[in-house]
Scaffold this active site. Structure first.
Site, mmCIF file in Angstrom:
data_model
loop_
_atom_site.group_PDB
_atom_site.id
_atom_site.type_symbol
_atom_site.label_atom_id
_atom_site.label_comp_id
_atom_site.label_asym_id
_atom_site.label_seq_id
_atom_site.Cartn_x
_atom_site.Cartn_y
_atom_site.Cartn_z
ATOM 1 N N PHE A 181 0.828 -1.205 0.000
ATOM 2 C CA PHE A 181 0.000 0.000 0.000
ATOM 3 C C PHE A 181 0.867 1.262 0.000
ATOM 4 O O PHE A 181 0.456 2.300 -0.532
ATOM 5 C CB PHE A 181 -0.926 -0.003 1.234
ATOM 6 C CG PHE A 181 -1.881 1.148 1.267
ATOM 7 C CD1 PHE A 181 -2.997 1.160 0.441
ATOM 8 C CD2 PHE A 181 -1.663 2.232 2.111
ATOM 9 C CE1 PHE A 181 -3.878 2.229 0.461
ATOM 10 C CE2 PHE A 181 -2.534 3.308 2.134
ATOM 11 C CZ PHE A 181 -3.646 3.315 1.307
ATOM 12 N N GLU A 182 2.051 1.177 0.579
ATOM 13 C CA GLU A 182 2.945 2.343 0.660
ATOM 14 C C GLU A 182 3.780 2.535 -0.604
ATOM 15 O O GLU A 182 4.560 3.502 -0.696
ATOM 16 C CB GLU A 182 3.889 2.208 1.872
ATOM 17 C CG GLU A 182 3.247 2.503 3.217
ATOM 18 C CD GLU A 182 2.295 1.434 3.702
ATOM 19 O OE1 GLU A 182 2.606 0.238 3.523
ATOM 20 O OE2 GLU A 182 1.226 1.789 4.237
ATOM 21 N N CYS A 186 3.942 -7.751 -3.113
ATOM 22 C CA CYS A 186 3.211 -9.015 -3.236
ATOM 23 C C CYS A 186 2.015 -8.959 -2.300
ATOM 24 O O CYS A 186 2.178 -8.847 -1.088
ATOM 25 C CB CYS A 186 4.142 -10.170 -2.872
ATOM 26 S SG CYS A 186 3.282 -11.736 -2.723
ATOM 27 N N ILE A 221 -1.315 -11.055 -1.170
ATOM 28 C CA ILE A 221 -1.883 -12.402 -1.250
ATOM 29 C C ILE A 221 -3.332 -12.387 -0.762
ATOM 30 O O ILE A 221 -3.597 -12.007 0.383
ATOM 31 C CB ILE A 221 -1.017 -13.397 -0.444
ATOM 32 C CG1 ILE A 221 0.386 -13.429 -1.053
ATOM 33 C CG2 ILE A 221 -1.658 -14.787 -0.443
ATOM 34 C CD1 ILE A 221 1.378 -14.320 -0.338
ATOM 35 N N GLU A 245 -4.653 -13.982 2.555
ATOM 36 C CA GLU A 245 -4.188 -13.416 3.822
ATOM 37 C C GLU A 245 -4.595 -11.957 3.973
ATOM 38 O O GLU A 245 -4.175 -11.293 4.923
ATOM 39 C CB GLU A 245 -2.651 -13.515 3.883
ATOM 40 C CG GLU A 245 -2.147 -14.953 3.838
ATOM 41 C CD GLU A 245 -0.659 -15.061 3.507
ATOM 42 O OE1 GLU A 245 0.052 -14.054 3.598
ATOM 43 O OE2 GLU A 245 -0.240 -16.169 3.156
ATOM 44 N N THR A 246 -5.360 -11.454 3.017
ATOM 45 C CA THR A 246 -5.637 -10.017 2.999
ATOM 46 C C THR A 246 -7.121 -9.781 2.726
ATOM 47 O O THR A 246 -7.553 -9.746 1.564
ATOM 48 C CB THR A 246 -4.773 -9.343 1.899
ATOM 49 O OG1 THR A 246 -3.446 -9.835 2.008
ATOM 50 C CG2 THR A 246 -4.770 -7.847 2.028
ATOM 51 N N HIS A 268 -8.893 -7.186 2.723
ATOM 52 C CA HIS A 268 -9.173 -6.004 1.907
ATOM 53 C C HIS A 268 -8.287 -5.983 0.653
ATOM 54 O O HIS A 268 -7.872 -4.931 0.169
ATOM 55 C CB HIS A 268 -8.988 -4.736 2.723
ATOM 56 C CG HIS A 268 -7.660 -4.651 3.429
ATOM 57 N ND1 HIS A 268 -6.959 -5.748 3.857
ATOM 58 C CD2 HIS A 268 -6.903 -3.582 3.760
ATOM 59 C CE1 HIS A 268 -5.829 -5.362 4.426
ATOM 60 N NE2 HIS A 268 -5.766 -4.052 4.370
ATOM 61 N N PHE A 292 4.548 -1.219 -12.342
ATOM 62 C CA PHE A 292 3.739 -2.020 -11.409
ATOM 63 C C PHE A 292 4.301 -3.436 -11.367
ATOM 64 O O PHE A 292 3.927 -4.285 -12.169
ATOM 65 C CB PHE A 292 2.292 -2.017 -11.905
ATOM 66 C CG PHE A 292 1.292 -2.676 -11.003
ATOM 67 C CD1 PHE A 292 0.533 -1.924 -10.111
ATOM 68 C CD2 PHE A 292 1.068 -4.048 -11.053
ATOM 69 C CE1 PHE A 292 -0.418 -2.525 -9.290
ATOM 70 C CE2 PHE A 292 0.121 -4.654 -10.236
ATOM 71 C CZ PHE A 292 -0.619 -3.891 -9.359
HETATM 72 N N1 RBF Z 1 0.929 -5.646 2.295
HETATM 73 C C1 RBF Z 1 1.416 -6.356 1.262
HETATM 74 O O1 RBF Z 1 2.324 -5.890 0.577
HETATM 75 N N2 RBF Z 1 0.911 -7.595 0.967
HETATM 76 C C2 RBF Z 1 -0.088 -8.175 1.675
HETATM 77 O O2 RBF Z 1 -0.489 -9.310 1.350
HETATM 78 C C3 RBF Z 1 -0.628 -7.438 2.759
HETATM 79 N N3 RBF Z 1 -1.632 -7.975 3.494
HETATM 80 C C4 RBF Z 1 -2.119 -7.252 4.539
HETATM 81 C C5 RBF Z 1 -3.150 -7.807 5.321
HETATM 82 C C6 RBF Z 1 -3.670 -7.089 6.402
HETATM 83 C C7 RBF Z 1 -4.772 -7.686 7.196
HETATM 84 C C8 RBF Z 1 -3.138 -5.796 6.690
HETATM 85 C C9 RBF Z 1 -3.687 -4.983 7.838
HETATM 86 C C10 RBF Z 1 -2.124 -5.252 5.937
HETATM 87 C C11 RBF Z 1 -1.591 -5.968 4.857
HETATM 88 N N4 RBF Z 1 -0.559 -5.451 4.101
HETATM 89 C C12 RBF Z 1 -0.070 -6.168 3.053
HETATM 90 C C13 RBF Z 1 0.114 -4.189 4.478
HETATM 91 C C14 RBF Z 1 -0.376 -2.977 3.711
HETATM 92 O O3 RBF Z 1 0.186 -2.967 2.401
HETATM 93 C C15 RBF Z 1 0.087 -1.686 4.449
HETATM 94 O O4 RBF Z 1 1.480 -1.744 4.642
HETATM 95 C C16 RBF Z 1 -0.585 -1.493 5.785
HETATM 96 O O5 RBF Z 1 -1.981 -1.604 5.653
HETATM 97 C C17 RBF Z 1 -0.221 -0.115 6.374
HETATM 98 O O6 RBF Z 1 -0.658 0.940 5.519
#
Ligand code: RBF
Length: 158
Positions: free
Chosen positions: A66-67, A89, A91, A94-95, A97, A122
């Site tokens: 997200f960052e 990455c 997944i 595990e995510t 949202h 990207f």
């Molecule tokens: N960041 C990833 O790069 N890949 C993921 O699969 C991923 N899964 C996440 C699942 C949850 C439940 C949360 C809370 C965050 C996840 N993030 C993941 C982190 C996200 O990209 C970001 O760093 C955080 O939400 C902080 O802004």
């Protein structure tokens, strides 16, 4: 034809042009590090193989995918950087949202590229499982990090 198993690698060596004076930022998400490190190694080795100088590549890290948009913007704003390669990455299993994160990254990276008029690539795997991600990070379906590097070079020679 389905693109599920297609890689850019098969036609990667055509029309690449000169890159020895080009400067790249690679922004790497720490989340799912086992995968993103492989993407990074693929991207870096491809850049070097194509003639990019190692001193012309800078690596930066962000906590999660997200960052990547903000990380990309921090790098794209520098006139010394010609292209930004973003590696992450996400997944699905595990995510919860997953869709929101992937969509936010896609919009964010598009916006940064258009705002700074530079290639912002990207290189984010969006898979159902860790195994599918590993298959695309140097496994049986190639390395999407390498393909992201080729994409950056091709866009610099647009
Ligand atoms: N960041 C990833 O790069 N890949 C993921 O699969 C991923 N899964 C996440 C699942 C949850 C439940 C949360 C809370 C965050 C996840 N993030 C993941 C982190 C996200 O990209 C970001 O760093 C955080 O939400 C902080 O802004």
């Amino acid at each position: 034809m389905s693109s599920a198993h297609q890689t850019l690698g098969v036609f990667s060596n055509r029309n690449l042009g000169e890159v020895d004076d080009k400067r790249f930022a690679i922004v790497v998400a720490e989340w799912n590090e086992e995968v993103t490190e492989r993407l990074y190694n693929g991207a870096l080795s491809t850049l070097l193989n194509e003639g990019v100088r190692e001193t012309n590549v800078v690596r930066k890290e962000v906590p999660g995918s997200f960052e990547l948009s903000l990380g990309a913007q921090y790098m794209a704003q520098w006139k010394e950087i010609d292209a930004v390669i973003c590696l992450g990455c996400v997944i699905r299993g595990e995510t919860p949202h997953f869709e929101y994160i992937c969509q936010a990254i896609a919009y964010g990276l598009t916006e940064v590229g258009l705002k700074y008029n530079k290639p912002v690539v990207f290189g984010v795997l969006t898979t159902d499982s860790h195994e599918q991600a590993m298959d695309r990070a140097g496994g049986k379906f190639g390395n999407k990090g390498s393909e992201a590097a080729i994409t950056a070079i091709k866009m610099l020679n647009f």
